[in-house]
Write a protein that holds these residues in place. Structure first.
Motif, PDB file in Angstrom:
ATOM      1  N   ALA A 191     -18.553  -8.656  -4.865  1.00 20.50           N
ATOM      2  CA  ALA A 191     -19.200  -8.441  -6.164  1.00 20.50           C
ATOM      3  C   ALA A 191     -19.217  -6.954  -6.518  1.00 20.50           C
ATOM      4  O   ALA A 191     -18.912  -6.568  -7.654  1.00 20.50           O
ATOM      5  CB  ALA A 191     -20.623  -8.998  -6.133  1.00 20.50           C
ATOM      6  N   VAL A 192     -19.546  -6.133  -5.544  1.00 18.94           N
ATOM      7  CA  VAL A 192     -19.579  -4.676  -5.760  1.00 18.94           C
ATOM      8  C   VAL A 192     -18.190  -4.159  -6.137  1.00 18.94           C
ATOM      9  O   VAL A 192     -18.024  -3.383  -7.091  1.00 18.94           O
ATOM     10  CB  VAL A 192     -20.106  -3.965  -4.493  1.00 18.94           C
TER      11      VAL A 192
ATOM     12  N   TYR B 150     -21.351 -10.011  -1.201  1.00 23.39           N
ATOM     13  CA  TYR B 150     -21.916  -8.816  -1.840  1.00 23.39           C
ATOM     14  C   TYR B 150     -20.830  -7.742  -1.990  1.00 23.39           C
ATOM     15  O   TYR B 150     -20.706  -7.100  -3.044  1.00 23.39           O
ATOM     16  CB  TYR B 150     -23.078  -8.294  -0.993  1.00 23.39           C
TER      17      TYR B 150
ATOM     18  N   LEU C 104     -16.974  -5.168  -9.539  1.00 21.99           N
ATOM     19  CA  LEU C 104     -17.699  -4.450 -10.600  1.00 21.99           C
ATOM     20  C   LEU C 104     -17.176  -3.030 -10.790  1.00 21.99           C
ATOM     21  O   LEU C 104     -17.596  -2.322 -11.693  1.00 21.99           O
ATOM     22  CB  LEU C 104     -19.195  -4.395 -10.278  1.00 21.99           C
TER      23      LEU C 104
ATOM     24  N   GLU D  94     -17.055  -0.620  -8.175  1.00 24.84           N
ATOM     25  CA  GLU D  94     -17.495   0.320  -7.137  1.00 24.84           C
ATOM     26  C   GLU D  94     -16.626   0.116  -5.894  1.00 24.84           C
ATOM     27  O   GLU D  94     -17.098  -0.337  -4.839  1.00 24.84           O
ATOM     28  CB  GLU D  94     -18.971   0.109  -6.822  1.00 24.84           C
TER      29      GLU D  94
ATOM     30  N   GLU E 126     -23.816  -9.638  -7.664  1.00 27.87           N
ATOM     31  CA  GLU E 126     -24.289  -8.489  -6.882  1.00 27.87           C
ATOM     32  C   GLU E 126     -25.793  -8.562  -6.688  1.00 27.87           C
ATOM     33  O   GLU E 126     -26.313  -8.395  -5.565  1.00 27.87           O
ATOM     34  CB  GLU E 126     -23.905  -7.188  -7.589  1.00 27.87           C
ATOM     35  N   SER E 127     -26.528  -8.822  -7.768  1.00 27.93           N
ATOM     36  CA  SER E 127     -27.988  -8.898  -7.684  1.00 27.93           C
ATOM     37  C   SER E 127     -28.429 -10.045  -6.774  1.00 27.93           C
ATOM     38  O   SER E 127     -29.353  -9.900  -5.959  1.00 27.93           O
ATOM     39  CB  SER E 127     -28.562  -9.086  -9.091  1.00 27.93           C
TER      40      SER E 127
ATOM     41  N   GLU F 201     -27.617  -9.267  -3.065  1.00 25.40           N
ATOM     42  CA  GLU F 201     -28.469  -8.155  -2.614  1.00 25.40           C
ATOM     43  C   GLU F 201     -29.842  -8.689  -2.233  1.00 25.40           C
ATOM     44  O   GLU F 201     -30.444  -8.271  -1.223  1.00 25.40           O
ATOM     45  CB  GLU F 201     -28.576  -7.117  -3.735  1.00 25.40           C
TER      46      GLU F 201
ATOM     47  N   ALA G 171     -17.309  -0.838  -1.801  1.00 25.06           N
ATOM     48  CA  ALA G 171     -16.795  -2.087  -1.228  1.00 25.06           C
ATOM     49  C   ALA G 171     -16.006  -1.815   0.043  1.00 25.06           C
ATOM     50  O   ALA G 171     -16.123  -2.555   1.037  1.00 25.06           O
ATOM     51  CB  ALA G 171     -15.913  -2.796  -2.259  1.00 25.06           C
TER      52      ALA G 171
ATOM     53  N   TYR H 129     -20.051 -10.880 -12.128  1.00 24.82           N
ATOM     54  CA  TYR H 129     -20.156 -10.052 -10.925  1.00 24.82           C
ATOM     55  C   TYR H 129     -21.484  -9.315 -10.833  1.00 24.82           C
ATOM     56  O   TYR H 129     -22.006  -9.094  -9.731  1.00 24.82           O
ATOM     57  CB  TYR H 129     -18.988  -9.061 -10.887  1.00 24.82           C
ATOM     58  N   ALA H 130     -22.050  -8.918 -11.938  1.00 20.85           N
ATOM     59  CA  ALA H 130     -23.352  -8.232 -11.910  1.00 20.85           C
ATOM     60  C   ALA H 130     -24.424  -9.179 -11.380  1.00 20.85           C
ATOM     61  O   ALA H 130     -25.272  -8.790 -10.550  1.00 20.85           O
ATOM     62  CB  ALA H 130     -23.708  -7.732 -13.308  1.00 20.85           C
TER      63      ALA H 130
END
Length: 686
Positions: A62-63, A59, A66, A68, A39-40, A43, A72, A35-36
């Motif tokens: 993924a956020v 995105y 992770l 957050e 996210e990258s 993004e 989301a 997931y990190a």
């Protein structure tokens, strides 16, 4: 088609294909749990394509995945505002509410989605998971099954169903519906044969419900998979302990402990260390346990699990104040700690701080609703302070032709953890056909008990004895005043004064002999099963006689479940004046005996269960300068606890020890006792 247009078309196709290939990399990150990286990746895509719906949705996922969740929710809320009819975005918004633990809103939103598409697998499974988190397990099962109808065998839905069953079973366990919980766990095993999580939950259920053999067998099933052998051995050791087989528990735990060098799971290593040290403590190997605990404290200072072990060791060694210190440290680290709260409650109870014990037990229940151990602790403590009525009826006779019938009623009425009212009434009628004597007596007393300090309790009663005999009728004041003191750990001292009428038989009642007693009882226990009890009475009477009585007992606790002990008793009596025609009053009397006692105590007996006690003793007695005489003593009781509030037991005694009666005869007594708690709880507690 003009050449320029064809070139432009080829360039667009190439760009779209390249972009699609780049997006696939991000999709793979999401699908594989990276997931990190996802996210990258997305993004970066959004910097070049800020309005790309798919990139924005990925995105957001993924956020959220992770952790957050709030971010989301905002992302999907924004997407919904742009694409209010996009069902996929709606699904992701609902899932983000689930990540954010906003279960009530998630539930409402999933219900809207299911109305929109009743065959949506994602909506059905998300709704089932939401209901599960809301502990609405029966409904959760319905919807996870609907999801499996849409996609049979889907692994995500099957995993959800497994954990719904586990949660549902735990809920029933908390409600003490053990049969219902067992049924659900067994259903889970039909779906997931040999599942370790389900088997561990089933074994734990058996431990809690007192089915220790079933628990042990379940752990053996778990151990069939060698990867799970250590965790199973830890469970078997606990089951052995709960069955009272402490040596077996230590042997099993030693085997598990020896496997630690081969273990890589830190939580399992810790669990195994805990169980082994506990087994040492259960077997009273306190020095070995202390060495291991001290080593752990040095390596991991202020770790709760180690502090709990040290507190447990101190509980077993009766160092209750030290235990409280450790439990307080645990609660400073984690106020919701189960060990900290309930352990502190037990330690405070042991040192007589009952209000604090109640508070700590109730704190446990604020974090662990309806937890059985905490609930039972409060029930047991409530029993101590609930008003009760107790009546005994007995018939006694001896080979001196004395017969007596006695009824005695006692009432204790606590109004706080420190104070209680006491009342007692007894009726006794005695007769002797040989001497043609008969008499009756009525005794009534009132009093109180007050805990002055946690280790000192005052008890005082005063009353009257009214007697009618062949030649006299009279009323005498009687009293009993005492202090119960716990001067040091494992020691109890009672000191007091008691005045009473000698009422063993009709002739003695007729003579109106008042006995004034100064007495002391001292009991010393040890951590190595040896105990010593000593009693001393100095008595002066209104017939100008005086008595010294010393009784001492050295005993050894052989078993704890049931309690079995054996020992030696010695008794010494001397009277100032010898009046053998009136009552047993030798210049010197010595008696020694060996005894064995087995008991299943009523205080630990569950409702709808039997309790019992049996004492057998034999020895020698010496009356003045006479030759030795053999003695025997048999005492027993058998009772049944009908409910938490009511019990009934029979009891009986037969003894030929001369000091057992005032006249020196072989003595027999049989009786019936009934005890009833007047209320469900103490009157000073809601």
């Amino acid at each position: 088609m003009p050449l320029n247009f064809r070139l432009l078309f080829v360039m667009l196709l190439t760009t779209v294909f390249a972009f699609s290939q780049d997006m696939q990399t991000g999709f793979t990150y999401l699908e594989t749990g990276k997931y990190a990286e996802a996210e990258s990746f997305f993004e970066t895509v959004l910097k070049d394509y800020p309005d790309n719906k798919t990139a924005k949705l990925c995105y957001g996922r993924a956020v959220g995945l992770l952790g957050e969740s709030g971010k989301a929710v905002n992302i999907f809320t924004e997407l919904l505002s742009k694409y209010p009819d996009d069902f996929e975005i709606k699904l992701n918004y609902a899932e983000s509410l689930l990540w954010d633990k906003n279960y009530p809103d998630a539930k409402s939103y999933y219900e809207i989605l299911i109305k929109e598409d009743s065959k949506s697998f994602a909506a059905l499974l998300g709704y089932a998971n939401t209901l599960s988190n809301l502990k609405l397990y029966a409904d959760a099962l319905i919807y996870v099954n609907k999801a499996l109808e849409v996609l049979p065998g889907n692994p995500n839905a099957l995993t959800s169903k497994k954990y719904i069953y586990l949660g549902y079973a735990y809920q029933k366990q908390q409600q003490q519906d053990y049969d219902g919980a067992e049924e659900l766990l067994k259903k889970n095993l039909t779906l997931f044969e040999g599942d370790k999580d389900t088997l561990l939950n089933l074994a734990n259920l058996y431990l809690i419900s007192g089915k220790f053999d079933e628990a042990e067998n379940t752990y053996k099933t778990i151990a069939e998979n060698l990867d799970n052998k250590t965790i199973a051995l830890n469970g078997i050791a606990l089951a052995k302990h709960l069955k009272g087989k402490e040596k077996d528990a230590l042997n099993v735990s030693t085997e598990a402990y020896s496997s630690i060098p081969q273990l890589t799971d830190e939580s399992l290593i810790q669990q195994t260390q805990v169980r082994y040290i506990q087994a040492l403590i259960w077997n009273k190997k306190y020095k070995e346990a202390k060495v291991l605990i001290d080593d752990l404290v040095e390596k991991h200072p202020n770790e709760n699990w180690i502090l709990a072990l040290r507190a447990t060791l101190n509980i077993y060694k009766s160092n209750f104040k030290d235990s409280v210190v450790d439990y307080n440290s645990i609660l400073e680290n984690e106020e919701s700690s189960f060990d900290g709260n309930l352990g502190k409650a037990n330690a405070l109870k042991a040192i007589g701080k009952y209000d604090g014990a109640y508070k700590s037990a109730e704190n446990t229940l604020t974090f662990y609703d309806k937890q059985k151990d905490a609930t039972n602790f409060i029930k047991t403590l409530n029993t101590t302070f609930t008003p009760f009525w107790e009546t005994k009826a007995s018939y006694s006779f001896d080979n001196g032709d004395n017969k007596a019938f006695t009824v005695n009623t006692n009432i204790e009425f606590p109004t706080s953890t420190k104070f209680k009212w006491l009342a007692s009434y007894s009726y006794r009628t005695t007769s002797n056909k040989v001497t043609d004597n008969d008499a009756t007596s009525n005794d009534f007393s009132l009093g109180l008990s007050y805990q002055l300090l946690p280790n000192i309790t005052f008890k005082g009663t005063a009353g009257v004895t009214s007697a009618k005999a062949n030649t006299s009728d009279y009323t005498q004041l009687v009293s009993d005043i005492s202090l119960n003191i716990k001067p040091f750990k494992l020691q109890v001292l009672d000191i007091g004064f008691k005045s009473e009428i000698q009422s063993f038989n009709a002739e003695l009642l007729d003579r109106e002999i008042v006995m004034n007693n100064l007495y002391a009882n001292y009991n010393l226990s040890t951590n190595f099963n040896l105990g010593w009890f000593t009693q001393y009475f100095y008595t002066w009477q209104n017939d100008d006689n005086a008595r010294n009585l010393l009784f001492t007992s050295l005993y050894y606790n052989i078993l704890s479940k049931p309690a079995l002990k054996a020992g030696l008793n010695y008794q010494y009596i001397t009277f100032k004046n010898q009046v053998p025609t009136i009552y047993f009053s030798p210049e010197t009397f010595n008696a020694a005996e060996v005894f064995v006692n087995i008991i299943k105590d009523e205080s630990i007996t569950k409702p709808k269960a039997w309790f019992y006690e049996l004492t057998a003793a034999t020895g020698l007695q010496y009356i003045e300068d006479g030759s030795s005489q053999s003695t025997y003593r048999i005492q027993g009781k058998l009772g049944y606890k009908f409910t938490e509030r009511a019990l009934l037991n029979f009891y009986g005694t037969r003894s030929n020890i001369a000091s057992a009666t005032a006249a020196g005869f072989t003595f027999n007594e049989v009786g019936l006792r009934f005890k009833w708690l007047l209320f469900d709880t103490p009157i000073f507690r809601e």
